[in-house]
Design a protein around this motif. Structure first.
Motif, PDB file in Angstrom:
ATOM      1  N   LYS A   7      46.751  50.716  19.610  1.00  0.00           N
ATOM      2  CA  LYS A   7      48.024  50.490  20.305  1.00  0.00           C
ATOM      3  C   LYS A   7      48.120  49.022  20.701  1.00  0.00           C
ATOM      4  O   LYS A   7      47.157  48.441  21.209  1.00  0.00           O
ATOM      5  CB  LYS A   7      48.114  51.381  21.551  1.00  0.00           C
ATOM      6  CG  LYS A   7      49.402  51.191  22.351  1.00  0.00           C
ATOM      7  CD  LYS A   7      49.173  50.470  23.652  1.00  0.00           C
ATOM      8  CE  LYS A   7      50.455  49.987  24.286  1.00  0.00           C
ATOM      9  NZ  LYS A   7      50.239  49.363  25.596  1.00  0.00           N
ATOM     10  N   GLY A  10      53.411  45.049  24.572  1.00  0.00           N
ATOM     11  CA  GLY A  10      54.479  44.073  24.355  1.00  0.00           C
ATOM     12  C   GLY A  10      53.991  42.633  24.298  1.00  0.00           C
ATOM     13  O   GLY A  10      54.472  41.831  23.490  1.00  0.00           O
ATOM     14  N   VAL A 175      44.415  41.434  28.115  1.00  0.00           N
ATOM     15  CA  VAL A 175      43.110  41.197  28.762  1.00  0.00           C
ATOM     16  C   VAL A 175      42.060  41.969  27.973  1.00  0.00           C
ATOM     17  O   VAL A 175      42.382  42.975  27.333  1.00  0.00           O
ATOM     18  CB  VAL A 175      43.069  41.661  30.240  1.00  0.00           C
ATOM     19  CG1 VAL A 175      43.617  40.625  31.169  1.00  0.00           C
ATOM     20  CG2 VAL A 175      43.761  42.987  30.436  1.00  0.00           C
ATOM     21  N   GLY A 177      39.808  44.058  28.622  1.00  0.00           N
ATOM     22  CA  GLY A 177      39.218  45.267  29.167  1.00  0.00           C
ATOM     23  C   GLY A 177      39.756  45.571  30.551  1.00  0.00           C
ATOM     24  O   GLY A 177      40.701  44.937  31.020  1.00  0.00           O
ATOM     25  N   SER A 181      39.364  44.056  39.266  1.00  0.00           N
ATOM     26  CA  SER A 181      40.686  43.955  39.885  1.00  0.00           C
ATOM     27  C   SER A 181      41.588  43.234  38.881  1.00  0.00           C
ATOM     28  O   SER A 181      41.094  42.736  37.869  1.00  0.00           O
ATOM     29  CB  SER A 181      40.610  43.183  41.202  1.00  0.00           C
ATOM     30  OG  SER A 181      41.811  43.386  41.925  1.00  0.00           O
ATOM     31  N   PRO A 183      42.891  40.592  36.939  1.00  0.00           N
ATOM     32  CA  PRO A 183      42.399  39.218  36.810  1.00  0.00           C
ATOM     33  C   PRO A 183      43.469  38.159  37.088  1.00  0.00           C
ATOM     34  O   PRO A 183      43.142  37.022  37.390  1.00  0.00           O
ATOM     35  CB  PRO A 183      41.905  39.131  35.365  1.00  0.00           C
ATOM     36  CG  PRO A 183      42.337  40.366  34.685  1.00  0.00           C
ATOM     37  CD  PRO A 183      42.760  41.369  35.706  1.00  0.00           C
ATOM     38  N   VAL A 210      47.084  48.213  34.084  1.00  0.00           N
ATOM     39  CA  VAL A 210      46.453  48.093  32.767  1.00  0.00           C
ATOM     40  C   VAL A 210      46.655  49.315  31.874  1.00  0.00           C
ATOM     41  O   VAL A 210      46.815  49.177  30.662  1.00  0.00           O
ATOM     42  CB  VAL A 210      44.973  47.669  32.907  1.00  0.00           C
ATOM     43  CG1 VAL A 210      44.154  48.698  33.633  1.00  0.00           C
ATOM     44  CG2 VAL A 210      44.364  47.327  31.572  1.00  0.00           C
TER      45      VAL A 210
HETATM   46  P1  ADP Z   1      50.640  45.831  27.711  1.00  0.00           P
HETATM   47  O1  ADP Z   1      51.923  45.075  27.531  1.00  0.00           O
HETATM   48  O2  ADP Z   1      49.611  45.455  26.672  1.00  0.00           O
HETATM   49  O3  ADP Z   1      50.820  47.302  27.859  1.00  0.00           O
HETATM   50  P2  ADP Z   1      50.324  45.540  30.572  1.00  0.00           P
HETATM   51  O4  ADP Z   1      50.993  44.322  31.123  1.00  0.00           O
HETATM   52  O5  ADP Z   1      50.998  46.849  30.746  1.00  0.00           O
HETATM   53  O6  ADP Z   1      49.997  45.265  29.047  1.00  0.00           O
HETATM   54  O7  ADP Z   1      48.842  45.669  31.178  1.00  0.00           O
HETATM   55  C1  ADP Z   1      47.950  44.593  31.108  1.00  0.00           C
HETATM   56  C2  ADP Z   1      47.933  43.877  32.453  1.00  0.00           C
HETATM   57  O8  ADP Z   1      47.392  44.736  33.447  1.00  0.00           O
HETATM   58  C3  ADP Z   1      47.023  42.666  32.496  1.00  0.00           C
HETATM   59  O9  ADP Z   1      47.664  41.500  32.041  1.00  0.00           O
HETATM   60  C4  ADP Z   1      46.623  42.576  33.967  1.00  0.00           C
HETATM   61  O10 ADP Z   1      47.322  41.565  34.653  1.00  0.00           O
HETATM   62  C5  ADP Z   1      47.034  43.932  34.547  1.00  0.00           C
HETATM   63  N1  ADP Z   1      45.960  44.580  35.311  1.00  0.00           N
HETATM   64  C6  ADP Z   1      46.107  45.149  36.541  1.00  0.00           C
HETATM   65  N2  ADP Z   1      44.956  45.622  36.980  1.00  0.00           N
HETATM   66  C7  ADP Z   1      44.028  45.389  36.024  1.00  0.00           C
HETATM   67  C8  ADP Z   1      42.633  45.683  35.899  1.00  0.00           C
HETATM   68  N3  ADP Z   1      41.943  46.326  36.864  1.00  0.00           N
HETATM   69  N4  ADP Z   1      42.001  45.306  34.772  1.00  0.00           N
HETATM   70  C9  ADP Z   1      42.672  44.661  33.775  1.00  0.00           C
HETATM   71  N5  ADP Z   1      43.994  44.361  33.844  1.00  0.00           N
HETATM   72  C10 ADP Z   1      44.673  44.715  34.943  1.00  0.00           C
END
Ligand code: ADP
Ligand code: ASP
Ligand code: MG
Length: 423
Positions: A7, A10, A175, A177, A181, A183, A210
């Motif tokens: 997957k 965005g 990110v 992984g 918290s 990052p 995440v």
């Molecule tokens: P995607 O568009 O790939 O679905 P999201 O923006 O929904 O991505 O999720 C990724 C984001 O989640 C990261 O950029 C990060 O800022 C945030 N995030 C919040 N908490 C965490 C965590 N514990 N570990 C990793 N990322 C986290």
């Protein structure tokens, strides 16, 4: 070799260069001999932009029409990604959610996946195609398009992995992984090698963006283990290694951490109903009415009763998602009138900070340590709730980042990279 579901969120497909990069990553996986099914989200901020466009026209859009609109974002991605793959000689077909067999209930904007008819996807795989599926969407029993709630492509991917009995499910994001918290808020946050369903479930419920909460519920229910990885990391074809956070049913036996992460949710609101009669059945009335209106209630606190004018009364405070505030206020106003409460107040300048870890309930002093961390930085706690593996504190929104960093430091989460250990 078996099926791999990947997957891409965005941010991984925000521009042409990123589409090309994702295409190369997918092609490499196929070259390793796997059948590859890819779920993709709308490019960059497309979904937010579509929401803005609707808001320019109406304050109260029909949920059905919003789904027709929002589902177009993912349709852009599947076509572009298929083109990028075809451009590098990889046989590919794109499918919308309905074409890929996603059947949902009719709860527009937050539909639940009820079934996936995988026939078409399997047929395409059998013809040697990489199958690109639009995330976040399905078809309800009326034949109408639905969407699965914000972040819903995660649920599409996990569900597809379950129905296809895939060998692996990889969630690529920006990110590498799951961290102790966010990052972006806590620069010292460390990546976790593995995290249990229960921990990531609580982190997601506590606001860690995440993974979408419902997708993790699905993973736990169907036993889909998956990995969270970065789409920005060096490509395996260029010597990069695929390393992220494994989301597993149970942590390895040597993993004895108490706290694994700290999350913050700034999209909450607090509602307080003052001076309700202090007698059996009142809380049931309040929360029954909210449940009926489909408002999810989170932290709940009832004050100690007082006797006012000969009648025992108590205040009830709770939090809900900021998006549900207007609806919750309408419901509470009716309950207030029916029960002769005195006043309804709300507050949106609040945020919820939570610690999550499988050792939270079974180790002494964890709560005290969290409260100490907040006190040391002058952060006032306005509500507290706890569960087996989570403690949450409601704080002023303006102090939320300070609070998360304070708690993260106190449990030395950045130091160990495997979470705080038993002391
Ligand atoms: P995607 O568009 O790939 O679905 P999201 O923006 O929904 O991505 O999720 C990724 C984001 O989640 C990261 O950029 C990060 O800022 C945030 N995030 C919040 N908490 C965490 C965590 N514990 N570990 C990793 N990322 C986290
Ligand atoms: N595009 C949708 C959203 O922004 C779904 C997703 O990204 O998972 O919420
Ligand atoms: Mg997401």
């Amino acid at each position: 070799m078996g099926i791999v579901v990947q997957k891409y969120g965005g941010s991984s497909v925000a521009n042409a260069e990123k589409f090309r990069r994702v295409a190369r990553r997918i092609a490499w996986k196929r070259q390793q001999g796997h059948d590859v099914v890819v779920v993709v989200s709308a490019p960059g901020d497309t979904t937010d932009d579509l929401l803005d466009k609707a808001a320019e026209l109406t304050k109260n859009p029909s949920a059905r029409e919003m789904d027709v609109l929002l589902s177009t974002g993912e349709q852009i991605s599947i076509a572009l990604l298929a083109m990028a793959l075809q451009e590098i000689g990889c046989p590919t077909v794109s499918l919308t959610g309905p074409q890929a067999g996603f059947q949902t209930d009719d709860h527009h904007r937050a539909a639940k996946i009820q079934h996936i008819d995988t026939k078409r996807v399997r047929q395409e795989l059998a013809q040697g195609h990489v199958v690109i599926v639009a995330g976040f969407q399905g078809l309800d029993g009326n034949g109408d398009i639905t969407t699965l709630g914000r972040g819903g492509s995660d649920a599409s991917a996990i569900a597809l992995a379950a129905y296809l009995e895939a060998d692996a499910c990889q969630i690529f994001t920006d990110v590498d992984g799951v961290y102790t918290s966010d990052p972006r808020l806590v620069p010292t946050a460390a990546r976790l090698d593995e995290i249990s369903y229960d921990e990531i479930l609580e982190l997601a419920a506590a606001g860690a963006q995440v993974m979408q909460l419902r997708s993790v519920e699905f993973a736990k229910q169907y036993g889909v283990e998956f990995e969270v990885l970065s789409s920005l990391a060096p490509l395996p074809s260029e010597g990069g290694i695929e390393k992220g956070t494994k989301v597993v049913a149970a942590l390895s036996p040597n993993n004895n951490r108490v706290v694994s992460g700290v999350a913050v949710d700034s999209k909450v609101a607090r509602i307080t109903i003052l001076s309700l009669p202090d007698r059996p059945g009142v809380a049931a009335k309040v929360f029954g009415a909210l449940g009926k209106a489909k408002v999810n209630v989170d932290m709940i606190v009832q004050s100690a009763g007082v006797v006012a004018g000969g009648v025992p009364t108590a205040d009830i405070a709770f939090t809900c998602a900021r998006d549900d505030l207007d609806l919750a206020l309408d419901v509470c106003q009716e309950v207030l009138t029916a029960l002769s409460g005195t006043q309804l107040i709300y507050d949106i300048d609040v945020a919820k900070v939570s610690i999550v870890g499988s050792g939270v309930a079974s180790n002494y002093g964890v709560a005290a340590k969290m409260f100490e961390a907040l006190a040391e930085r002058g952060v006032n706690i306005e509500l507290i709730t706890g569960s087996e593996i989570k403690i949450s504190c409601l704080v002023r929104a303006s102090q939320a980042v300070e609070a998360v960093r304070a708690v993260h430091d106190k449990f030395e989460l950045g130091k160990t990279a495997t979470g705080a250990e038993v002391k």
